[in-house]
Scaffold this active site. Structure first.
Site, PDB file in Angstrom:
ATOM      1  N   GLY A 155      -3.036  -8.205   1.713  1.00 26.77           N
ATOM      2  CA  GLY A 155      -3.177  -7.303   2.857  1.00 26.77           C
ATOM      3  C   GLY A 155      -2.012  -6.357   3.076  1.00 26.77           C
ATOM      4  O   GLY A 155      -1.871  -5.772   4.143  1.00 26.77           O
ATOM      5  N   SER A 156      -1.168  -6.163   2.048  1.00 25.79           N
ATOM      6  CA  SER A 156      -0.010  -5.287   2.275  1.00 25.79           C
ATOM      7  C   SER A 156      -0.440  -3.829   2.463  1.00 25.79           C
ATOM      8  O   SER A 156       0.202  -3.086   3.218  1.00 25.79           O
ATOM      9  CB  SER A 156       1.010  -5.418   1.137  1.00 25.79           C
ATOM     10  OG  SER A 156       0.522  -4.868  -0.060  1.00 25.79           O
ATOM     11  N   ASN A 157      -1.514  -3.412   1.821  1.00 29.89           N
ATOM     12  CA  ASN A 157      -1.983  -2.031   2.024  1.00 29.89           C
ATOM     13  C   ASN A 157      -2.578  -1.845   3.420  1.00 29.89           C
ATOM     14  O   ASN A 157      -2.414  -0.788   4.035  1.00 29.89           O
ATOM     15  CB  ASN A 157      -2.996  -1.649   0.948  1.00 29.89           C
ATOM     16  CG  ASN A 157      -2.311  -1.195  -0.324  1.00 29.89           C
ATOM     17  OD1 ASN A 157      -1.738  -0.115  -0.370  1.00 29.89           O
ATOM     18  ND2 ASN A 157      -2.335  -2.036  -1.357  1.00 29.89           N
ATOM     19  N   MET A 185     -11.782  -7.069  -3.334  1.00 30.65           N
ATOM     20  CA  MET A 185     -11.994  -7.518  -4.713  1.00 30.65           C
ATOM     21  C   MET A 185     -13.448  -7.880  -5.002  1.00 30.65           C
ATOM     22  O   MET A 185     -13.710  -8.764  -5.822  1.00 30.65           O
ATOM     23  CB  MET A 185     -11.083  -8.716  -5.006  1.00 30.65           C
ATOM     24  CG  MET A 185      -9.616  -8.365  -4.917  1.00 30.65           C
ATOM     25  SD  MET A 185      -9.193  -6.962  -5.978  1.00 30.65           S
ATOM     26  CE  MET A 185      -7.439  -6.860  -5.734  1.00 30.65           C
ATOM     27  N   ARG A 186     -14.374  -7.181  -4.352  1.00 30.11           N
ATOM     28  CA  ARG A 186     -15.796  -7.389  -4.623  1.00 30.11           C
ATOM     29  C   ARG A 186     -16.400  -6.050  -5.026  1.00 30.11           C
ATOM     30  O   ARG A 186     -15.990  -5.001  -4.492  1.00 30.11           O
ATOM     31  CB  ARG A 186     -16.546  -7.876  -3.366  1.00 30.11           C
ATOM     32  CG  ARG A 186     -15.901  -9.003  -2.616  1.00 30.11           C
ATOM     33  CD  ARG A 186     -16.121 -10.340  -3.226  1.00 30.11           C
ATOM     34  NE  ARG A 186     -17.508 -10.630  -3.534  1.00 30.11           N
ATOM     35  CZ  ARG A 186     -17.879 -11.626  -4.343  1.00 30.11           C
ATOM     36  NH1 ARG A 186     -16.976 -12.386  -4.920  1.00 30.11           N
ATOM     37  NH2 ARG A 186     -19.152 -11.854  -4.603  1.00 30.11           N
ATOM     38  N   ASN A 245     -11.302   3.877  -1.836  1.00 30.37           N
ATOM     39  CA  ASN A 245     -10.766   2.695  -2.506  1.00 30.37           C
ATOM     40  C   ASN A 245      -9.385   3.030  -3.064  1.00 30.37           C
ATOM     41  O   ASN A 245      -9.138   4.161  -3.480  1.00 30.37           O
ATOM     42  CB  ASN A 245     -11.683   2.288  -3.667  1.00 30.37           C
ATOM     43  CG  ASN A 245     -11.190   1.044  -4.381  1.00 30.37           C
ATOM     44  OD1 ASN A 245     -10.781   0.064  -3.744  1.00 30.37           O
ATOM     45  ND2 ASN A 245     -11.214   1.062  -5.705  1.00 30.37           N
ATOM     46  N   HIS A 302      -6.794   1.848  -6.113  1.00 32.51           N
ATOM     47  CA  HIS A 302      -6.854   1.112  -7.386  1.00 32.51           C
ATOM     48  C   HIS A 302      -5.493   1.249  -8.083  1.00 32.51           C
ATOM     49  O   HIS A 302      -4.925   2.343  -8.134  1.00 32.51           O
ATOM     50  CB  HIS A 302      -7.962   1.713  -8.259  1.00 32.51           C
ATOM     51  CG  HIS A 302      -8.164   0.968  -9.537  1.00 32.51           C
ATOM     52  ND1 HIS A 302      -8.846  -0.228  -9.600  1.00 32.51           N
ATOM     53  CD2 HIS A 302      -7.757   1.241 -10.799  1.00 32.51           C
ATOM     54  CE1 HIS A 302      -8.846  -0.659 -10.856  1.00 32.51           C
ATOM     55  NE2 HIS A 302      -8.201   0.209 -11.601  1.00 32.51           N
TER      56      HIS A 302
HETATM   57  C1  GAR Z   1      -3.555  -3.462  -4.577  1.00 32.77           C
HETATM   58  O1  GAR Z   1      -2.634  -3.292  -5.611  1.00 32.77           O
HETATM   59  C2  GAR Z   1      -4.823  -2.690  -4.869  1.00 32.77           C
HETATM   60  O2  GAR Z   1      -4.612  -1.513  -5.578  1.00 32.77           O
HETATM   61  C3  GAR Z   1      -5.600  -3.671  -5.695  1.00 32.77           C
HETATM   62  O3  GAR Z   1      -5.349  -4.918  -5.114  1.00 32.77           O
HETATM   63  C4  GAR Z   1      -4.050  -4.915  -4.536  1.00 32.77           C
HETATM   64  C5  GAR Z   1      -4.148  -5.436  -3.138  1.00 32.77           C
HETATM   65  O4  GAR Z   1      -2.888  -5.653  -2.593  1.00 32.77           O
HETATM   66  N1  GAR Z   1      -6.977  -3.330  -5.722  1.00 32.77           N
HETATM   67  C6  GAR Z   1      -7.746  -3.498  -6.792  1.00 32.77           C
HETATM   68  O5  GAR Z   1      -7.343  -3.952  -7.833  1.00 32.77           O
HETATM   69  C7  GAR Z   1      -9.188  -3.051  -6.619  1.00 32.77           C
HETATM   70  N2  GAR Z   1      -9.803  -2.864  -7.879  1.00 32.77           N
HETATM   71  P1  GAR Z   1      -2.727  -5.939  -1.046  1.00 32.77           P
HETATM   72  O6  GAR Z   1      -3.726  -7.030  -0.684  1.00 32.77           O
HETATM   73  O7  GAR Z   1      -1.311  -6.415  -0.892  1.00 32.77           O
HETATM   74  O8  GAR Z   1      -3.002  -4.674  -0.282  1.00 32.77           O
END
Ligand code: GAR
Length: 222
Positions: free
Chosen positions: A42-44, A120-121, A137, A139
């Site tokens: 959840g950092s984003n 991640m779905r 999204n 990525h």
């Molecule tokens: C992020 O790096 C995002 O780009 C990736 O998951 C991570 C989530 O980090 N997303 C994917 O790979 C989607 N295909 P977070 O939970 O710390 O935000």
């Protein structure tokens, strides 16, 4: 692109590229009404909340939805006082049923756009068509390179010297929708998976609020 010998020089250069002041100060009245989806750390999600709190993004997070009960994103929402709903994918019959529930929740929360911030779905047309050009999204690669699972591992495996992150509109072709914005991140000689993933995440935290500011005028016109 200059060659950087260490990550902090690279970060300074991204600051100039990603934050032209006229974009940073864009105000929306009322603020953009956002839904966020997350599966893990959840950092984003928190980076969006922080950008709002610091006045760098004119928006409000109306609802976070997580699919993994107790995940980091849910804990962050509780700490930040942001409404959070758990929609456990395991109790839904299939992807479409899960996405119908997501649409229901976001429509009830009256959001105008939805951000997949570490979701991640695979999503279906149920969600995509409910928010046309309003579903983003993030990525962890420079798309169109390294679509799909473990983009960071794919980049290391390929031996690329530059990777990065991409914010794009979601279409039914996975990780292939129109690109909103990107940031480049160097792959350093001694990188392992965690080091590179972390360096990419630091740029994601800047890129995602910036992408929302870029998209805001488009959403308000439509
Ligand atoms: C992020 O790096 C995002 O780009 C990736 O998951 C991570 C989530 O980090 N997303 C994917 O790979 C989607 N295909 P977070 O939970 O710390 O935000």
């Amino acid at each position: 692109m200059p060659a950087f010998s260490n990550p902090s020089q690279h970060e300074q250069s991204q600051q100039v590229l990603l934050h032209p002041s006229h974009i940073e100060s864009a105000q929306f009245d009322p603020p953009l009404q956002l839904g966020v989806m997350a599966s893990g750390r959840g950092s984003n999600f928190e980076a969006i909340a922080q950008a709002i709190a610091r006045g760098n993004l004119s928006a409000s997070i109306r609802l976070l939805v997580v699919n993994n009960p107790g995940c980091g994103a849910q804990q962050r929402a509780e700490r930040l006082g942001i409404p959070c709903k758990v929609i456990d994918h395991r109790i839904h019959r299939d992807r479409r049923a899960l996405d119908r529930e997501l649409v229901h929740c976001f429509q009830a929360a009256e959001v105008e756009a939805v951000v997949m911030a570490g979701w991640m779905r695979i999503v279906t047309s149920e969600l995509i068509q409910a928010f046309p050009e309003r579903l983003l999204n993030i990525h962890p690669s420079l798309l169109p390179s390294f679509r799909g699972l473990d983009a960071v591992g794919q980049a290391l495996q390929a031996g690329v010297k530059i990777s990065g992150c991409t914010v794009h509109l979601v279409t039914e072709d996975m990780d292939a929708g129109p690109i909103v914005t990107q940031a480049a991140v160097p792959v350093l000689a001694n990188d392992n998976h965690e080091a590179l993933a972390q360096r990419i995440r630091r740029q994601e935290h800047r890129l995602l609020p910036f992408a929302l500011t870029l998209m805001g005028p488009h959403w308000r016109q439509g």
